[in-house]
Design an enzyme around this catalytic site. Structure first.
Site, short mmCIF file in Angstrom:
data_model
loop_
_atom_site.label_atom_id
_atom_site.label_comp_id
_atom_site.label_asym_id
_atom_site.label_seq_id
_atom_site.Cartn_x
_atom_site.Cartn_y
_atom_site.Cartn_z
N HIS A 92 -1.69 -4.90 -2.04
CA HIS A 92 -2.70 -5.20 -3.00
C HIS A 92 -2.79 -6.83 -3.07
O HIS A 92 -1.98 -7.45 -3.60
CB HIS A 92 -2.05 -4.75 -4.22
CG HIS A 92 -2.22 -3.27 -4.35
ND1 HIS A 92 -3.28 -2.66 -5.10
CD2 HIS A 92 -1.42 -2.19 -3.91
CE1 HIS A 92 -3.19 -1.16 -5.09
NE2 HIS A 92 -1.88 -1.10 -4.30
N SER A 148 -2.94 4.42 -9.52
CA SER A 148 -2.41 4.98 -8.63
C SER A 148 -0.86 5.79 -8.73
O SER A 148 -0.44 6.50 -7.86
CB SER A 148 -1.78 3.98 -7.47
OG SER A 148 -3.07 3.21 -7.03
N GLU A 179 -4.86 -8.11 -4.71
CA GLU A 179 -5.07 -8.54 -6.14
C GLU A 179 -4.06 -8.94 -7.09
O GLU A 179 -4.15 -9.37 -8.14
CB GLU A 179 -6.20 -7.70 -6.51
CG GLU A 179 -5.49 -6.30 -7.25
CD GLU A 179 -4.95 -5.58 -6.29
OE1 GLU A 179 -4.35 -4.33 -6.54
OE2 GLU A 179 -5.05 -5.53 -4.87
N ASN A 182 2.19 -0.33 -3.78
CA ASN A 182 2.19 0.80 -4.48
C ASN A 182 1.60 1.86 -3.67
O ASN A 182 0.35 2.01 -3.93
CB ASN A 182 1.68 0.73 -5.93
CG ASN A 182 1.77 2.05 -6.53
OD1 ASN A 182 2.76 2.77 -6.16
ND2 ASN A 182 1.01 2.04 -7.52
N CYS A 219 -5.22 -0.14 -0.10
CA CYS A 219 -4.29 0.69 -0.21
C CYS A 219 -4.66 2.27 0.05
O CYS A 219 -4.89 2.47 1.21
CB CYS A 219 -3.91 0.81 -1.96
SG CYS A 219 -2.27 1.53 -2.43
N LEU A 220 -5.08 3.11 -0.90
CA LEU A 220 -5.66 4.48 -0.48
C LEU A 220 -6.90 4.34 0.23
O LEU A 220 -7.13 5.06 1.07
CB LEU A 220 -5.80 5.31 -1.74
CG LEU A 220 -6.26 6.77 -1.39
CD1 LEU A 220 -5.41 7.69 -0.73
CD2 LEU A 220 -7.13 7.26 -2.78
N GLN A 273 -6.22 3.79 3.96
CA GLN A 273 -5.57 5.11 4.43
C GLN A 273 -6.94 5.98 4.77
O GLN A 273 -6.99 6.47 5.85
CB GLN A 273 -4.61 5.71 3.51
CG GLN A 273 -3.43 4.92 3.42
CD GLN A 273 -2.48 5.60 2.19
OE1 GLN A 273 -2.99 6.30 1.26
NE2 GLN A 273 -1.52 5.01 1.99
N GLY A 318 -5.81 4.15 -5.09
CA GLY A 318 -6.04 5.48 -5.71
C GLY A 318 -4.34 6.36 -5.42
O GLY A 318 -3.62 5.92 -4.62
N GLY A 360 2.72 5.76 -1.18
CA GLY A 360 3.90 6.66 -0.69
C GLY A 360 3.43 7.19 0.79
O GLY A 360 4.12 8.08 1.07
N PHE A 361 2.23 6.90 1.19
CA PHE A 361 1.96 7.48 2.50
C PHE A 361 1.55 6.19 3.40
O PHE A 361 1.24 5.21 3.00
CB PHE A 361 0.79 8.22 2.45
CG PHE A 361 0.83 9.73 1.83
CD1 PHE A 361 1.03 10.87 2.34
CD2 PHE A 361 0.97 9.74 0.29
CE1 PHE A 361 1.38 11.97 1.64
CE2 PHE A 361 1.24 10.85 -0.40
CZ PHE A 361 1.25 11.92 0.39
#
Length: 395
Positions: A352, A48, A354, A310, A268-269, A272, A241, A312-313
């Site tokens: 996350h 990521s 995990e 982690n 995460c990604l 999104q 990602g 940024g969006f």
């Protein structure tokens, strides 16, 4: 430039001078900071971070060295590494090499000896921005020009740089003292089957899926819904990602075609992308969330979890209203941290569970996914609500 000297230059003209470590050279990327006190090897190998340079806020880095086990991918993906003080003499029974050697072998440039507190305050005030680390160019004006010319992350599809090139099976569970990572292929012959879409997946996600009792096959990010559904999985996992989720339109289309047909869990990604597949929007955060100490509230229970993050969006909450239920909220900036399906078997989290590195407050989400997958053949679209009701009754 004198040997050992290095410069970090930001696109807005701020200059930091320090000493080089790791590879000799130059690297450009978005400068972000990570607040974790440990786990720098997992940070370095997290896909990521592709396209980014990471500043660790903890002041001393490198004191436990590096080993072959604490990795989240086969190689380092970040562009550069920034620390206050690099410790060259690691002291840990699992250490196999120094951090300096590790970065040099991976051709990752680093800078140490700068005021990371000043850098973090600058990023918090002015936002994450492009920067450059150089141990070969001593001209600050030249470096600022190069940083300004860097394309940034908005609109960039970096998933294609980190995803696998072909499907593969994963059968390694979690680490055990004295045994390391254990293969459990035989034990999972009759286990529920999950397809994990690799947008830059961390290996500890795969370990957690296996340890939860899934057979797992990982497929490239560009796999279509038709290809995935033809594998007849019991559930589909959407991974973490890098970069801008809005740039991977092929992933939105795939997830949109899977929703309702199979139980889905995204991190995460993947969270999104799921939001975008529902017709929502994402936006770039000022300086992102990167670290292992972010408080998140479960809105159904009001329980607060300390999470590893982690990204940024973030997903725009209003854009998914009526399409999904907001399930988790970031207590620092009130951004969306989780979604539940409404009459559809999916859930996702921005953080996350995990860990690796980070706390394990949210590890129960893998068991929730397992229970949703098991409930789906009987309860279909209502399987998530069934699982949530059972969890509430057991509290």
């Amino acid at each position: 430039m004198a040997k050992g000297e290095a410069i970090l230059a930001l696109a807005d003209g701020r200059i930091f001078r320090g000493r080089a470590f790791g590879a000799t050279g130059e690297a450009v990327g978005e400068v972000v900071f990570n607040t974790a006190m440990s786990g720098y090897q997992e940070v370095l190998t997290d896909p990521s971070y592709d396209g980014q340079m990471v500043c660790m806020t903890y002041p001393e880095i490198g004191n436990v060295g590096v080993n072959r086990e604490d990795v989240e991918s086969p190689r380092l993906y970040l562009e550069g590494f920034i620390v206050k003080e690099y410790w060259p003499q690691p002291s840990n029974w699992r250490s196999e090499m120094s951090l300096d050697e590790y970065l040099e072998q991976a051709n990752v440039v680093g800078i140490q000896g700068i005021d990371t507190r000043a850098l973090v305050r600058h990023i918090r005030t002015h936002g994450a921005q492009e920067g450059i680390i150089s141990s070969i160019d001593s001209d600050p004006e030249s470096l600022v020009r190069k940083a300004k010319a860097s394309p940034g992350l908005v609109g960039r599809d970096l998933v294609k740089e980190v995803t696998c090139v072909e499907p593969y099976e994963w059968n390694v569970g979690e680490w055990e003292l004295g045994r390391g990572y254990r293969e459990v292929q035989f034990e999972l012959r009759d286990a529920p089957f999950v397809v994990a879409i690799d947008y830059g997946i961390k290996q500890n996600i795969l370990r957690r899926l296996v340890s939860t009792g899934f057979r797992v096959t990982v497929v490239p990010a560009w796999y279509t819904a038709e290809q995935i559904l033809a594998m007849n999985p019991d559930g589909v996992f959407l991974s973490n990602g890098p970069a801008d989720p809005a740039a991977v339109s092929y992933a939105h289309e795939t997830v949109r075609a899977i929703l309702g047909k199979k139980p889905v869990f995204g991190i995460c990604l993947g969270h999104q992308i799921l939001g975008l597949a529902l017709g929502g929007r994402t936006f770039k955060l000022a300086f992102g969330h990167h670290g292992a100490n972010h408080p998140v509230m479960d809105l159904r229970t009001t329980r607060v979890e300390i999470t590893s993050q982690n990204h940024g969006f973030a997903v725009d909450a209003d854009s998914v209203r009526g399409k999904a239920e907001l399930s988790h909220l970031n207590l620092n900036d009130r951004t969306v941290e989780g979604l539940h399906g409404v009459g559809m078997p999916f859930f996702s989290v921005q953080y996350h569970p995990e860990a690796s590195p980070g706390p394990h407050d949210s590890s129960y989400l893998f068991q929730r996914f397992r229970r949703m997958v098991e409930a789906f053949p009987r309860y279909g679209a209502e399987s998530l609500e069934r699982v949530l009701a059972e969890e509430k009754a057991a509290m």
